[in-house]
Scaffold this active site. Structure first.
Site, mmCIF file in Angstrom:
data_model
loop_
_atom_site.group_PDB
_atom_site.id
_atom_site.type_symbol
_atom_site.label_atom_id
_atom_site.label_comp_id
_atom_site.label_asym_id
_atom_site.label_seq_id
_atom_site.Cartn_x
_atom_site.Cartn_y
_atom_site.Cartn_z
ATOM 1 N N CYS A 105 1.322 -22.553 3.825
ATOM 2 C CA CYS A 105 0.476 -23.531 3.129
ATOM 3 C C CYS A 105 -0.165 -24.352 4.234
ATOM 4 C CB CYS A 105 1.295 -24.410 2.195
ATOM 5 S SG CYS A 105 0.282 -25.650 1.340
ATOM 6 N N CYS A 108 -0.330 -28.497 3.348
ATOM 7 C CA CYS A 108 0.840 -29.304 2.964
ATOM 8 C C CYS A 108 2.068 -28.402 2.984
ATOM 9 C CB CYS A 108 0.636 -30.005 1.632
ATOM 10 S SG CYS A 108 0.173 -28.928 0.267
ATOM 11 N N SER A 109 2.725 -28.213 1.846
ATOM 12 C CA SER A 109 3.919 -27.359 1.849
ATOM 13 C C SER A 109 4.155 -26.740 0.474
ATOM 14 C CB SER A 109 5.149 -28.153 2.296
ATOM 15 O OG SER A 109 5.348 -29.296 1.465
ATOM 16 N N CYS A 110 3.099 -26.280 -0.179
ATOM 17 C CA CYS A 110 3.245 -25.614 -1.465
ATOM 18 C C CYS A 110 4.176 -24.418 -1.291
ATOM 19 C CB CYS A 110 1.885 -25.152 -1.984
ATOM 20 S SG CYS A 110 0.751 -26.517 -2.347
#
Length: 201
Positions: A105, A108-110
């Site tokens: 991602c 961000c950190s999906c």
């Protein structure tokens, strides 16, 4: 597909607040940081990823399920009882001798928590998010994955609208194994694409 980061706004601020709260509680003796680390490790590397391992092992042993997973992974996974936060929309991508899939991602950190548990720290790090796209073969090498030059690497950018689950290739010589044994060969990292099924941790 563009990122929608409404549910990830101020991620760094939230992380800082969580760390400050953890320190405050530890300083007051209300939590044991070592015990908290054990709990987090359990959910990050053991409980959560076991759901994904069940999905992968079933895809390896059940052709009808494998096809359903290709066509609509969200429904197939939800039908196994694995649903929840960040697992609303999932696409399964299959590794083959010709193509290796890697998930990142970039902004961000999906991450599909319902099948992989908590995201590892490195998945959220800036170097991984940048280099997985610009030099994926080098990144894989740092994880111990060396692929033939002719194997293409496809990088999938996970977003709030769609998250990805890598279905690693089934290890050779496992044709006679039951699903339970196969599950043990599937790691969290192999379902992100930074490991191969059956690789030692």
């Amino acid at each position: 597909m563009p990122h929608d980061h409404d549910d990830h706004s101020h991620l760094d601020d939230e992380t800082a607040r969580v760390m400050a709260l953890e320190k405050l509680l530890a300083d007051k003796g209300l939590i044991d940081p070592a015990a908290l680390d054990v709990v987090l490790d359990t959910y990050e590397t053991k409980v959560g990823p076991r759901n994904g391992a069940k999905v992968v092992a079933r895809a390896w042993t059940d052709p009808e399920f494998a096809q359903a997973l290709k066509e609509d992974a969200t429904t197939a996974i939800h039908d196994m009882g694995f649903a929840g936060r960040q697992g609303e929309h999932i696409t399964a991508v299959y590794n083959t001798p010709d193509t290796h899939n890697l998930v990142v991602c970039t902004l961000c950190s999906c991450y599909p928590w319902s099948v992989l548990g908590l995201p590892p720290t490195w998945y959220k790090s800036t170097p991984y998010r940048a280099r997985a796209v610009s030099e994926p073969r080098a990144v894989l090498g740092e994880f111990g994955v060396t692929l033939p030059d002719e194997t293409a690497i496809r990088v999938w950018d996970s977003t709030a609208e769609m998250r990805y689950l890598v279905i690693p290739m089934r290890p050779a010589g496992t044709e006679g194994l039951e699903a339970d044994a196969l599950e043990q060969m599937v790691s969290r990292d192999s379902m992100i694409g930074t490991a191969l099924a059956g690789m030692s941790a």
